[in-house]
Design an enzyme around this catalytic site. Structure first.
Site, short mmCIF file in Angstrom:
data_model
loop_
_atom_site.label_atom_id
_atom_site.label_comp_id
_atom_site.label_asym_id
_atom_site.label_seq_id
_atom_site.Cartn_x
_atom_site.Cartn_y
_atom_site.Cartn_z
N SER A 91 -10.77 2.93 10.60
CA SER A 91 -10.83 2.03 9.44
C SER A 91 -9.62 1.10 9.48
O SER A 91 -9.01 0.91 10.54
CB SER A 91 -10.87 2.86 8.15
N ASN A 92 -9.24 0.51 8.37
CA ASN A 92 -8.07 -0.36 8.32
C ASN A 92 -7.41 -0.25 6.95
O ASN A 92 -7.88 0.48 6.08
CB ASN A 92 -8.47 -1.81 8.63
N HIS A 93 -6.32 -0.99 6.76
CA HIS A 93 -5.48 -0.81 5.57
C HIS A 93 -5.96 -1.57 4.33
O HIS A 93 -5.23 -1.66 3.35
CB HIS A 93 -4.05 -1.26 5.88
N SER A 94 -7.14 -2.15 4.37
CA SER A 94 -7.59 -2.90 3.19
C SER A 94 -7.71 -1.97 1.98
O SER A 94 -8.25 -0.87 2.07
CB SER A 94 -8.96 -3.53 3.47
N ALA B 44 -12.62 -6.32 4.61
CA ALA B 44 -12.05 -6.24 5.96
C ALA B 44 -12.99 -5.37 6.79
O ALA B 44 -12.87 -4.15 6.83
CB ALA B 44 -10.66 -5.64 5.91
#
Ligand code: CTP
Ligand code: CA
Length: 226
Positions: A33-36, A100
């Site tokens: 995943s990502n930091h959004s 994101a």
């Protein structure tokens, strides 16, 4: 009180906002995943609702509370987000893609937890669909607003996305700058419009930036209606 005082300049507009990260499963317990955080998208949904729009929020995993009066569709993966967006689309005038989206997903999802039997491990990834590019390819009368997260050549890279995805407006931010990007309450954005105009904004809160984005959506909708 604030809601009652906000002019309902987006009344009758049907706006789809995507927010948050997507989550791509590796096995039953792991993911990419990502930091959004979802802050930008949730702020846009909230402000659009305050201005009287009919708002659908398609959101990846986020611990934020969705604004009241907004239709919420929860998804995990990019493919689920694409299906949810396509499902709402016939009823939509404006799409604002703040999510994101993970660019890649694991090619296969292991049915059982992957054991640490190997010294090194490769996970093969394959590309996710570009949801916004698909919308741009079949745009019709819709207004499309995208975001561009960049760490270098902000204007050039964001301008390329504006063209490639057939957008009306791209909100570009240099995520390597302090006070911009993922999981902070502020943003430093540049607006790039399809007519070549570029507008530089000062550092501002995401709630305030949401308002400025929607001011421009109002103008773009007005221009389209003639
Ligand atoms: N986007 C999308 N679907 C994807 C990837 C991105 O809809 N699979 C949307 C995002 O929601 C955002 C815009 O496209 O509004 C730009 O996302 P960004 O990650 O900045 O650009 P990419 O086109 O993915 O290119 P890259 O990550 O290589 O810079
Ligand atoms: Ca990307």
């Amino acid at each position: 009180a604030v809601a009652a005082l906000t002019p309902k300049r987006l009344a009758g507009e049907r706006i789809l906002v995507t927010a948050g990260p997507t989550l791509e499963e590796i096995d039953p317990v792991r993911y990419i995943s990502n930091h959004s955080s979802g802050k930008m998208g949730y702020a846009i949904a909230r402000q659009a609702r305050l201005r009287g729009a009919e708002v659908t929020l398609v959101t990846g995993p986020s611990c934020l509370t969705p604004p009241l009066g907004v239709e919420v569709v929860r998804v995990q993966s990019a493919q689920e987000m694409r299906d949810a967006v396509q499902g709402c689309l016939p009823r939509i005038d404006v799409v604002i893609k703040a999510a994101a989206v993970a660019d890649y997903r694991p090619k296969t999802r292991a049915g059982e937890k992957v054991k640490k039997s190997q010294e090194s491990l490769c996970i093969e990834l394959e590309k996710n669909p570009d949801i916004l590019a698909e919308l741009g390819a079949h745009k019709g009368e819709r207004i499309l607003v995208g975001f561009a997260a960049e760490t270098q050549d902000l204007v050039r890279n964001a301008g390329a996305k504006l063209k490639a995805k057939n957008l009306d407006l791209v909100v570009a931010n240099d995520v390597s700058q302090e006070g911009a990007g993922f999981n902070v309450d502020t943003n430093i954005a540049k607006f790039l419009f399809s007519d070549g105009r570029i507008e530089e904004l000062p550092m501002m809160g995401k709630e305030e930036l949401a308002g400025v984005i929607l001011d421009n959506v109002e103008t773009l909708r007005g221009e389209k209606r003639g």
